[in-house]
Design an enzyme around this catalytic site. Structure first.
Site, PDB file in Angstrom:
ATOM      1  N   ASN A  72      -6.477   5.844  -1.743  1.00  0.00           N
ATOM      2  CA  ASN A  72      -6.039   5.822  -0.351  1.00  0.00           C
ATOM      3  C   ASN A  72      -5.741   7.715  -0.401  1.00  0.00           C
ATOM      4  O   ASN A  72      -5.971   8.390   0.681  1.00  0.00           O
ATOM      5  CB  ASN A  72      -4.939   5.352   0.027  1.00  0.00           C
TER       6      ASN A  72
ATOM      7  N   GLU B 143      -5.721  -1.352  -8.017  1.00  0.00           N
ATOM      8  CA  GLU B 143      -4.823  -0.168  -8.500  1.00  0.00           C
ATOM      9  C   GLU B 143      -3.567  -0.815  -9.443  1.00  0.00           C
ATOM     10  O   GLU B 143      -2.959  -1.617  -8.618  1.00  0.00           O
ATOM     11  CB  GLU B 143      -4.602   0.980  -7.473  1.00  0.00           C
TER      12      GLU B 143
ATOM     13  N   SER C 160       0.739  -1.074   0.084  1.00  0.00           N
ATOM     14  CA  SER C 160      -0.128   0.124   0.014  1.00  0.00           C
ATOM     15  C   SER C 160       0.902   1.172   0.013  1.00  0.00           C
ATOM     16  O   SER C 160       0.462   2.216  -0.360  1.00  0.00           O
ATOM     17  CB  SER C 160      -0.811  -0.060   1.208  1.00  0.00           C
TER      18      SER C 160
ATOM     19  N   HIS D  33      -2.412  -3.008  -6.252  1.00  0.00           N
ATOM     20  CA  HIS D  33      -2.820  -3.140  -5.155  1.00  0.00           C
ATOM     21  C   HIS D  33      -4.362  -3.135  -4.900  1.00  0.00           C
ATOM     22  O   HIS D  33      -5.297  -2.772  -5.432  1.00  0.00           O
ATOM     23  CB  HIS D  33      -2.562  -1.334  -4.765  1.00  0.00           C
TER      24      HIS D  33
HETATM   25  N1  LIG Z   1      -3.978  -5.042   5.498  1.00  0.00           N
HETATM   26  C1  LIG Z   1      -4.541  -4.283   4.424  1.00  0.00           C
HETATM   27  O1  LIG Z   1      -5.590  -3.637   4.833  1.00  0.00           O
HETATM   28  C2  LIG Z   1      -3.858  -4.113   3.505  1.00  0.00           C
HETATM   29  C3  LIG Z   1      -4.677  -3.487   2.109  1.00  0.00           C
HETATM   30  C4  LIG Z   1      -3.927  -3.588   0.912  1.00  0.00           C
HETATM   31  C5  LIG Z   1      -2.352  -3.676   0.822  1.00  0.00           C
HETATM   32  N2  LIG Z   1      -1.851  -4.192   1.928  1.00  0.00           N
HETATM   33  C6  LIG Z   1      -0.346  -4.606   1.644  1.00  0.00           C
HETATM   34  O2  LIG Z   1      -0.285  -6.178   1.766  1.00  0.00           O
HETATM   35  C7  LIG Z   1       0.959  -6.482   2.153  1.00  0.00           C
HETATM   36  C8  LIG Z   1       0.635  -7.672   3.215  1.00  0.00           C
HETATM   37  O3  LIG Z   1      -0.305  -6.837   4.371  1.00  0.00           O
HETATM   38  P1  LIG Z   1      -1.111  -7.765   5.276  1.00  0.00           P
HETATM   39  O4  LIG Z   1      -2.010  -6.829   5.869  1.00  0.00           O
HETATM   40  O5  LIG Z   1      -1.649  -9.134   4.360  1.00  0.00           O
HETATM   41  O6  LIG Z   1      -0.013  -8.606   6.223  1.00  0.00           O
HETATM   42  P2  LIG Z   1      -0.059  -9.708   7.069  1.00  0.00           P
HETATM   43  O7  LIG Z   1       1.062  -9.423   8.352  1.00  0.00           O
HETATM   44  O8  LIG Z   1      -1.665  -9.970   7.569  1.00  0.00           O
HETATM   45  O9  LIG Z   1       0.738 -10.846   6.259  1.00  0.00           O
HETATM   46  C9  LIG Z   1       2.028 -10.946   5.928  1.00  0.00           C
HETATM   47  C10 LIG Z   1       2.500 -12.275   5.807  1.00  0.00           C
HETATM   48  O10 LIG Z   1       3.491 -12.294   5.129  1.00  0.00           O
HETATM   49  C11 LIG Z   1       4.242 -13.481   5.651  1.00  0.00           C
HETATM   50  N3  LIG Z   1       5.807 -13.108   5.312  1.00  0.00           N
HETATM   51  C12 LIG Z   1       6.712 -12.300   6.014  1.00  0.00           C
HETATM   52  N4  LIG Z   1       7.716 -12.453   5.104  1.00  0.00           N
HETATM   53  C13 LIG Z   1       7.615 -13.296   4.444  1.00  0.00           C
HETATM   54  C14 LIG Z   1       8.438 -13.648   3.468  1.00  0.00           C
HETATM   55  N5  LIG Z   1       9.896 -13.315   3.158  1.00  0.00           N
HETATM   56  N6  LIG Z   1       8.185 -14.934   2.330  1.00  0.00           N
HETATM   57  C15 LIG Z   1       6.996 -15.109   2.508  1.00  0.00           C
HETATM   58  N7  LIG Z   1       5.891 -14.667   3.499  1.00  0.00           N
HETATM   59  C16 LIG Z   1       6.680 -13.721   4.269  1.00  0.00           C
HETATM   60  C17 LIG Z   1       4.019 -13.520   7.076  1.00  0.00           C
HETATM   61  O11 LIG Z   1       4.079 -14.677   7.827  1.00  0.00           O
HETATM   62  C18 LIG Z   1       2.609 -13.135   7.178  1.00  0.00           C
HETATM   63  O12 LIG Z   1       1.787 -14.296   6.953  1.00  0.00           O
HETATM   64  C19 LIG Z   1       1.503  -5.340   2.711  1.00  0.00           C
HETATM   65  O13 LIG Z   1       2.549  -4.781   1.826  1.00  0.00           O
HETATM   66  C20 LIG Z   1       0.403  -4.262   2.959  1.00  0.00           C
HETATM   67  O14 LIG Z   1       0.982  -2.945   2.779  1.00  0.00           O
HETATM   68  C21 LIG Z   1      -2.476  -4.278   3.113  1.00  0.00           C
END
Ligand SMILES: NC(=O)c1ccc[n+]([C@@H]2O[C@H](COP(=O)([O-])OP(=O)(O)OC[C@H]3O[C@@H](n4cnc5c(N)ncnc54)[C@H](O)[C@@H]3O)[C@@H](O)[C@H]2O)c1
Length: 303
Positions: A209, A170, A137, A158
């Protein structure tokens, strides 16, 4: 709608998806797990990768419960869901998944160093044709693309939370992303049943956003300058603009900590003091009043 080159709701067309059959999603957390399910439901062979077995098992359990409930409630077809489950694999063997994949969606933890190192590893193993996108994000893909030898095949894709429900995706190129990559990623998102917003060039916060932030910034300034109360500003958003909830209610739902940390991350990228969190948000953050999750934020919640 006059004056626009595209008619409202028109798909981006042109792009062909003939090259994408297998999708790999890295990170099985909140976003990655649902993105992988979206991909499998859309008919793509999909691998969901994480660093450990536990998050994968949790993701599988939550996804199966969710789609089974959708079938019970008549929102999805049982046969489609069974086929999608059979197309989705859960694995810690990242290299094996990536070795024959057409497109990788990275949804791992929001940490630049982790993402850069991941992209270097993905680049080393993925076939030359494979497109590598990040769901980040806050991190624009130009900060990651140079960790690979294929910057033209890297961009942001995104999704919004929850990815199974939210329609918007996006697609954000960095200066070296090829038009072919943008077309492939756009076509994939459309094949996922999503509504695609294409940016011509990258900017922190992308479009949705930034719109949200503009409303939030104005709401906070109206509040901090003593013009109107939280309840009244929220009421105006709901009853005059037909927003489903007001900006303060939404901050409490998302989490004041998340709102604060996103602003700080943007400030780190832009260096612009205008990116910093509003004083009132910082005060709530420092008191640990994170909104619904702590029982108090802008509003107080009974547990
Ligand atoms: N949560 C939201 O609302 C949202 C919305 C849009 C985009 N994002 C983006 O999505 C991405 C993930 O966010 P999230 O909220 O799902 O995070 P999260 O913490 O729920 O999940 C992240 C996962 O990645 C795994 N992980 C960490 N390092 C790793 C690696 N090297 N190889 C494989 N897996 C690995 C972790 O074990 C975990 O299960 C971020 O970049 C965030 O900016 C989040």
């Amino acid at each position: 709608m006059s004056g626009s080159e595209n008619s409202a709701g028109a798909a981006h067309g042109a792009a062909s998806l003939t090259n994408v059959r297998h999708v790999t999603v890295i990170g099985s957390g909140t976003m990655g797990s649902q993105i992988a399910m979206v991909s499998a439901l859309a008919g793509f062979e999909t691998a969901l990768v994480d660093i450990a077995q536990d998050p994968l098992e949790l993701a599988k359990d939550q996804l199966w419960k969710r789609v089974d409930r959708d079938v019970e409630k008549g929102r999805r077809d049982g046969g489609d869901v069974t086929a999608a489950k059979n197309r989705l694999t859960f694995t810690t063997d990242r290299d094996a998944a990536v070795a024959s994949t057409d497109l990788v969606i990275e949804a791992a933890v929001e940490d630049l160093a982790v993402k850069r190192s991941l992209f270097t590893s993905l680049d080393a193993v993925a076939p030359e044709r494979t497109v590598l996108v990040t769901n980040s994000s806050n991190i624009v893909s130009s900060r990651i693309a140079d960790a690979t030898g294929r910057p033209e095949k890297v961009c942001n894709m995104h999704f919004f939370n929850p990815a199974l429900i939210m329609e918007c995706v996006e697609v954000v190129p960095h200066p070296e992303t090829s038009a072919e990559t943008v077309d492939t990623v756009t076509a994939l998102a459309e094949a996922f049943g999503k509504s695609v917003v294409r940016l011509r060039r990258e900017i922190p916060g992308f479009v949705a956003n930034r719109l949200l932030n503009a409303i939030r910034r104005e709401a906070l300034s109206l509040h901090d300058e003593g013009i109107a109360d939280v309840e009244d500003i929220d009421r105006a958003a709901r009853t005059a603009l037909r927003h489903p909830m007001g900006p303060f209610e939404l901050m409490d739902l998302v989490g004041i900590d998340v709102v604060y940390l996103i602003r700080m991350a943007e400030y780190e990228q832009t260096g612009d003091p205008g990116s910093l969190p509003a004083e009132s948000v910082t005060r709530l953050y420092e008191k640990g009043k994170y909104g619904r999750k702590t029982g108090e934020g802008w509003y107080t919640y009974s547990t």
